[in-house]
Design a protein around this motif. Structure first.
Motif, short mmCIF file in Angstrom:
data_model
loop_
_atom_site.label_atom_id
_atom_site.label_comp_id
_atom_site.label_asym_id
_atom_site.label_seq_id
_atom_site.Cartn_x
_atom_site.Cartn_y
_atom_site.Cartn_z
N PRO A 145 72.06 75.54 71.89
CA PRO A 145 72.52 74.27 71.34
C PRO A 145 73.40 73.49 72.30
CG PRO A 145 73.50 76.12 70.16
CD PRO A 145 72.45 76.67 71.03
N SER A 147 73.07 73.26 75.48
CA SER A 147 72.20 72.54 76.39
C SER A 147 71.73 71.24 75.76
CB SER A 147 71.03 73.45 76.75
OG SER A 147 69.89 72.72 77.06
N SER A 148 71.33 71.28 74.47
CA SER A 148 70.90 70.03 73.81
C SER A 148 72.06 69.07 73.69
CB SER A 148 70.33 70.29 72.42
OG SER A 148 69.98 71.60 72.26
N ILE A 149 73.27 69.61 73.42
CA ILE A 149 74.42 68.73 73.27
C ILE A 149 74.71 68.00 74.58
CG2 ILE A 149 76.91 68.72 72.93
CD1 ILE A 149 76.50 70.97 70.88
N ILE A 151 72.58 67.34 76.96
CA ILE A 151 71.53 66.36 77.22
C ILE A 151 71.79 65.10 76.40
CG2 ILE A 151 69.09 65.90 76.83
CD1 ILE A 151 68.58 68.78 77.76
N ALA A 152 72.19 65.31 75.13
CA ALA A 152 72.53 64.14 74.30
C ALA A 152 73.70 63.39 74.91
CB ALA A 152 72.86 64.59 72.89
N LYS A 155 72.61 61.11 77.65
CA LYS A 155 71.99 59.89 77.16
C LYS A 155 73.03 58.96 76.54
CE LYS A 155 68.79 62.19 74.90
NZ LYS A 155 67.81 62.11 73.81
N ALA A 158 75.07 56.25 78.49
CA ALA A 158 74.56 54.90 78.76
C ALA A 158 75.42 53.85 78.09
CB ALA A 158 73.12 54.77 78.28
N TYR A 193 67.08 59.51 84.47
CA TYR A 193 67.60 60.30 83.36
C TYR A 193 66.83 61.60 83.21
CZ TYR A 193 70.97 57.01 81.56
OH TYR A 193 72.07 56.23 81.42
N LEU A 194 65.51 61.52 83.41
CA LEU A 194 64.70 62.74 83.31
C LEU A 194 65.16 63.78 84.31
CD1 LEU A 194 60.99 61.72 82.68
CD2 LEU A 194 62.39 63.32 81.40
N THR A 197 68.38 65.30 82.95
CA THR A 197 68.20 66.17 81.78
C THR A 197 67.43 67.44 82.14
OG1 THR A 197 66.36 64.76 81.16
CG2 THR A 197 68.39 64.44 79.97
N PHE A 198 66.45 67.30 83.07
CA PHE A 198 65.73 68.50 83.51
C PHE A 198 66.68 69.44 84.21
CE2 PHE A 198 61.36 66.70 83.09
CZ PHE A 198 60.84 67.80 82.46
N ALA B 113 63.58 61.18 76.03
CA ALA B 113 64.36 61.43 77.25
C ALA B 113 65.21 60.23 77.65
CB ALA B 113 63.44 61.82 78.39
N PRO B 115 67.74 57.17 77.17
CA PRO B 115 68.78 56.79 76.22
C PRO B 115 68.32 55.65 75.33
CG PRO B 115 69.72 57.06 78.38
CD PRO B 115 68.25 57.21 78.54
N LEU B 117 69.91 53.29 73.99
CA LEU B 117 70.45 51.99 74.35
C LEU B 117 69.56 51.28 75.37
CD1 LEU B 117 72.66 49.88 74.34
CD2 LEU B 117 73.84 51.20 76.07
N VAL B 290 72.08 66.81 66.29
CA VAL B 290 72.13 66.65 67.74
C VAL B 290 71.14 67.58 68.43
CG1 VAL B 290 73.94 68.32 68.20
CG2 VAL B 290 73.66 66.39 69.69
N THR B 291 70.88 68.74 67.83
CA THR B 291 69.93 69.64 68.46
C THR B 291 68.54 69.04 68.41
OG1 THR B 291 69.70 70.76 66.36
CG2 THR B 291 71.18 71.75 67.97
N THR B 293 67.91 66.00 69.04
CA THR B 293 67.77 64.94 70.02
C THR B 293 67.57 65.49 71.42
OG1 THR B 293 70.13 64.86 70.36
CG2 THR B 293 69.23 63.39 68.69
N ASP B 294 67.40 66.79 71.51
CA ASP B 294 67.14 67.39 72.81
C ASP B 294 65.88 66.79 73.42
OD1 ASP B 294 66.51 68.93 74.89
OD2 ASP B 294 66.65 70.83 73.84
N LEU B 296 64.02 67.98 75.99
CA LEU B 296 63.02 68.78 76.69
C LEU B 296 62.61 70.05 75.96
CD1 LEU B 296 65.04 68.17 79.78
CD2 LEU B 296 62.65 67.56 79.68
#
Lengths: 215, 310
Positions: A145, A147-149, A151-152, A155, A158, A193-194, A197-198, B113, B115, B117, B290-291, B293-294, B296
């Motif tokens: 989780p 990792s997802s946080i 990545i969010a 984003k 921005a 961004y990719l 995130t990658f 992937a 954003p 915005l 939030v999980t 919105t991952d 990948l």
């Protein structure tokens, strides 16, 4: 293609800006998030209440509103003279800390009961139990989780660009204001961004493999 | 954390005293923090009655109401469209036809992937430059940029949520339906999707909370929703020659928090109700949008209950 080549320095600044603000607020979010998760499971009622209020409030506030507070209210009321970067970092870090806190807390709940019980029967105090026994074991379940946080968070950074912090959104806005074709800019920014995130998910996958010891 | 925690013993006499000391110290620290903020607010004159008197003005209240209605309108349209798009994309991603599958996967991965915005901003610029050709006037470009942006992003996330739900339906359901002679479409629409939606309802609603929060991005493309209206008024209405950020931010912040809490409460209620029911497949845990919105993670992220991973 030319759009990018002609503005490589601006693009690089934007890319590095996104990296910088993401990294800085990730550190804040991680430290605060773990601390507040500790508060939320502690035996001290006021700290528990504070943790709960913190998470509820920050999770349900739009990030744009937090940015408004950071950019216009904080300088006016609390501290003068912080740079936009610092303020954006604080807003993003505080917002993300509430999500980190929840991830850590559910990680704490996955550690088998026997572990904490054994620690207690050895006479460990609450902070010892948490620091030495529970949190290290929770790390493994918290990583995905987290990792997802992050990545969010990348984003979400921005939005900082809309409040005069140099990063990729600012770059896109700048070029679009100069009248370049928006589709190409979009593709390049999306690619940037990719890449980030990658990189984050790759790093976390590596960490997970490192930490993935059989229990 | 309920009652006796496993993390600490039931306090004995000594620990009780110690806990009480910490309670007082912790309480004081929290109070000091709140006190500092209140003091600073007071010192900069934010609590003066004139500053709050502005809300007695009918015009201000009408503006806030209009902003709120605009926010809700965007949210309603975007929520419906994103759910429709989510179903289409989820079905597309599970399609037997390779091109359809690739197209849906590419769409989902791209818009998850980037954003939100930036997506909204790009659509806004596109709509603005073609406004005459599209016949948009006034603030319609902003409105549609916000709605379309929210739709493609949240639609992609909802698609992943639904796909996780469809994958969580036991294989026997699908096989039984095929054995009864149902067509692919029938199996999808009458067997799989209803069960997937039921299982994923808490997660879907949690994502709707995210949608609601993200309507505030309209602020950045100068769309007059709640946040932008409040910001506009707070710079335009001066009290004693100073702007009125604090009152407006406190009021709009409370409105946002209340709306999001109401929606989250609905998600939690459905989750609890679903857990009571003994029939059908389990209902996913609410929260942790939030999980979802991952960007990948291809494995279903939000549907694994935290304690199932261990």
């Amino acid at each position: 293609m030319n759009v990018l080549l002609d503005h490589l320095p601006a693009f690089r600044d934007g890319f590095l800006g996104t990296l910088a603000i993401t990294a800085a607020s990730a550190v804040i979010a991680l430290v605060l998030g773990v601390l507040i998760a500790g508060f939320r499971v502690s035996p001290i009622p006021p700290l528990r209440a504070f943790g709960t209020a913190w998470v509820t409030l920050l999770r349900n506030t739009p990030l744009t509103l937090l940015f408004l507070i950071a950019m216009f209210v904080v300088p006016q009321v609390l501290f003068k003279g912080l740079s936009p970067f610092m303020l954006a970092m604080l807003a993003l870090g505080f917002y993300t800390s509430s999500f980190v806190c929840e991830a850590v807390r559910s990680g704490i709940n996955t550690v088998p009961l026997g572990q904490a019980e054994a620690a207690r029967s050895l006479g460990m105090t609450f902070s010892q139990t948490l620091r030495l026994i529970v949190l290290p074991q929770a790390t493994r379940t918290v990583l995905p989780p987290l990792s997802s946080i992050f990545i969010a968070l990348t984003k979400n950074s921005a939005i900082a660009g809309a409040f005069s912090v140099t990063e990729l959104f600012g770059f896109a806005k700048l070029l679009s204001d100069q009248g370049y074709a928006i589709a190409w800019i979009f593709l390049w920014v999306a690619l940037a961004y990719l890449v980030i995130t990658f990189a984050i998910s790759g790093a976390f996958r590596l960490l997970e493999r490192r930490m993935g010891v059989a229990r | 954390m309920s009652g006796a925690s496993v993390l600490y013993d039931v306090p004995g006499p000594k620990a009780k005293v110690r806990n009480r000391v910490y309670t007082v110290l912790g309480g004081l620290a929290v109070l000091a923090l709140i006190g500092f903020v209140v003091m600073r607010l007071n010192a900069t004159g934010q609590f003066e009655p004139e500053r709050w008197d502005i809300f007695n003005n009918a015009g201000v209240r009408t503006n806030i109401r209009n902003g709120l209605l605009t926010t809700l309108e965007v949210f309603a349209v975007a929520a419906v469209l994103s759910l429709v798009l989510g179903i289409l994309l989820a079905v597309g991603r599970l399609s037997d036809h390779k091109p359809v599958r690739w197209l849906a996967t590419g769409f989902i991965e791209l818009f998850r992937a980037v954003p939100l915005l930036i997506t909204i901003y790009v659509i806004w610029v596109l709509l603005l430059t073609n406004r005459d050709a599209l016949g948009l006037s006034g603030d319609q470009p902003q409105f549609w940029a916000l709605v379309i942006g929210l739709t493609v992003y949240n639609g992609s996330v909802q698609a992943e949520v639904l796909r996780a739900g469809i994958d969580s339906v036991p294989k026997g359901q699908r096989e039984a339906a095929y054995a009864l002679g149902m067509s692919k479409t029938q199996v999808m629409t009458t067997v799989l999707i209803p069960q997937a939606v039921r299982a994923m309802l808490p997660t879907i609603i949690s994502q709707l909370v995210v949608t609601l929060k993200d309507t505030s991005l309209g602020y950045i493309i100068t769309f007059e929703e709640l946040l932008y209206t409040a910001r506009l008024m707070s710079t335009n209405i001066l009290v004693n020659g100073e702007d009125t950020y604090v009152p407006f931010i406190i009021v709009t912040g409370s409105i946002y928090v209340a709306m999001c809490l109401a929606l989250s409460a609905l998600a939690n209620w459905i989750e609890r109700r679903g857990r009571r029911a003994k029939t059908g497949i389990g209902v996913a845990a609410a929260g942790e949008p939030v999980t979802a919105t991952d960007a990948l993670e291809t494995a279903p992220p939000a549907d694994v209950p935290a304690d199932a991973k261990d």
